[in-house]
Design a protein around this motif. Structure first.
Motif, PDB file in Angstrom:
ATOM      1  N   TYR A   1     -24.481 111.745  16.787  1.00 39.22           N
ATOM      2  CA  TYR A   1     -23.465 110.753  17.153  1.00 39.22           C
ATOM      3  C   TYR A   1     -23.871 109.376  16.624  1.00 39.22           C
ATOM      4  O   TYR A   1     -23.038 108.625  16.107  1.00 39.22           O
ATOM      5  CB  TYR A   1     -23.275 110.701  18.663  1.00 39.22           C
ATOM      6  CG  TYR A   1     -22.215 109.701  19.100  1.00 39.22           C
ATOM      7  CD1 TYR A   1     -20.875 110.052  19.079  1.00 39.22           C
ATOM      8  CD2 TYR A   1     -22.561 108.427  19.514  1.00 39.22           C
ATOM      9  CE1 TYR A   1     -19.894 109.153  19.460  1.00 39.22           C
ATOM     10  CE2 TYR A   1     -21.592 107.515  19.896  1.00 39.22           C
ATOM     11  CZ  TYR A   1     -20.265 107.880  19.865  1.00 39.22           C
ATOM     12  OH  TYR A   1     -19.297 106.981  20.232  1.00 39.22           O
TER      13      TYR A   1
ATOM     14  N   LYS B   1     -16.760 109.001  15.108  1.00 40.73           N
ATOM     15  CA  LYS B   1     -18.168 109.297  15.371  1.00 40.73           C
ATOM     16  C   LYS B   1     -18.334 110.672  16.033  1.00 40.73           C
ATOM     17  O   LYS B   1     -19.273 111.407  15.729  1.00 40.73           O
ATOM     18  CB  LYS B   1     -18.794 108.198  16.229  1.00 40.73           C
ATOM     19  CG  LYS B   1     -19.042 106.902  15.443  1.00 40.73           C
ATOM     20  CD  LYS B   1     -19.665 105.838  16.287  1.00 40.73           C
ATOM     21  CE  LYS B   1     -21.124 106.020  16.489  1.00 40.73           C
ATOM     22  NZ  LYS B   1     -21.997 105.695  15.376  1.00 40.73           N
ATOM     23  N   ILE B   2     -17.398 111.022  16.917  1.00 39.63           N
ATOM     24  CA  ILE B   2     -17.463 112.345  17.552  1.00 39.63           C
ATOM     25  C   ILE B   2     -17.236 113.442  16.508  1.00 39.63           C
ATOM     26  O   ILE B   2     -17.926 114.463  16.515  1.00 39.63           O
ATOM     27  CB  ILE B   2     -16.439 112.443  18.705  1.00 39.63           C
ATOM     28  CG1 ILE B   2     -16.921 111.604  19.891  1.00 39.63           C
ATOM     29  CG2 ILE B   2     -16.215 113.890  19.130  1.00 39.63           C
ATOM     30  CD1 ILE B   2     -15.933 111.483  21.018  1.00 39.63           C
TER      31      ILE B   2
ATOM     32  N   MET C   1     -20.325 113.758  14.593  1.00 31.95           N
ATOM     33  CA  MET C   1     -21.344 114.369  15.432  1.00 31.95           C
ATOM     34  C   MET C   1     -21.235 115.891  15.388  1.00 31.95           C
ATOM     35  O   MET C   1     -22.229 116.590  15.186  1.00 31.95           O
ATOM     36  CB  MET C   1     -21.206 113.882  16.876  1.00 31.95           C
ATOM     37  CG  MET C   1     -22.136 114.569  17.864  1.00 31.95           C
ATOM     38  SD  MET C   1     -21.838 114.087  19.566  1.00 31.95           S
ATOM     39  CE  MET C   1     -20.288 114.906  19.906  1.00 31.95           C
TER      40      MET C   1
END
Length: 157
Positions: A101, A126-127, A130
């Motif tokens: 993340y 970002k997720i 990730m």
């Protein structure tokens, strides 16, 4: 007897997942496009493919966490050292999620349509990174585990 049932059940589940995956991929690749005249062609069944991938990845992550915790509690009384090892796996997974993340990119993507713009935010980007990076790491670790297991089997002969 129980191992035979477990093996049969896991074989049937694997076969079912493979059949569904082949059907979903066939629908994605051969289902046509939304607008043939568009510059960037969008397959009709893109959402179906994405939801299937999300479901597979989510079930995998839930199983990883649940089986790690179950292994911890089942071996805590008899083998505390082994129990700690199974807990380390769950903790390492969350550390992996945190690291991936942190290295995710939050730069908005250009050329996103109106429907997708709600997900073009730094948090969602970002997720997404990730999960993608975590998938790469877990795939690499799986390949390394297969190679190491094969080498160990060869060397023990």
């Amino acid at each position: 007897m129980a191992i035979t049932k477990i093996r049969k059940m896991s074989s049937w589940i694997l076969t079912g997942v493979i059949v569904i995956s082949v059907i979903v991929f066939a629908m994605f690749y051969f289902g046509g496009v939304v607008d043939p005249a568009a510059e960037n062609k969008e397959p009709v069944n893109t959402s179906l493919l994405l939801y299937w991938c999300y479901a597979l990845f989510g079930v995998t992550m839930i199983c990883l966490i649940l089986f790690g915790i179950m292994q911890f509690f089942s071996s805590l009384k008899t083998k505390p050292k082994a129990a700690l090892g199974s807990l380390v796996v769950v903790v390492a997974f969350f550390v992996l999620l945190g690291i991936t993340y942190a290295i995710g990119d939050s730069t908005p993507l250009p050329g996103i349509n109106v429907d997708s713009a709600q997900f073009n935010t730094p948090g969602w980007l970002k997720i997404s990174d990730m999960w993608i990076y975590s998938t790469y790491v877990l795939l690499g670790l799986s390949i390394l585990a297969m190679i190491a297991g094969s080498l160990k089997k060869i060397l023990n002969k």
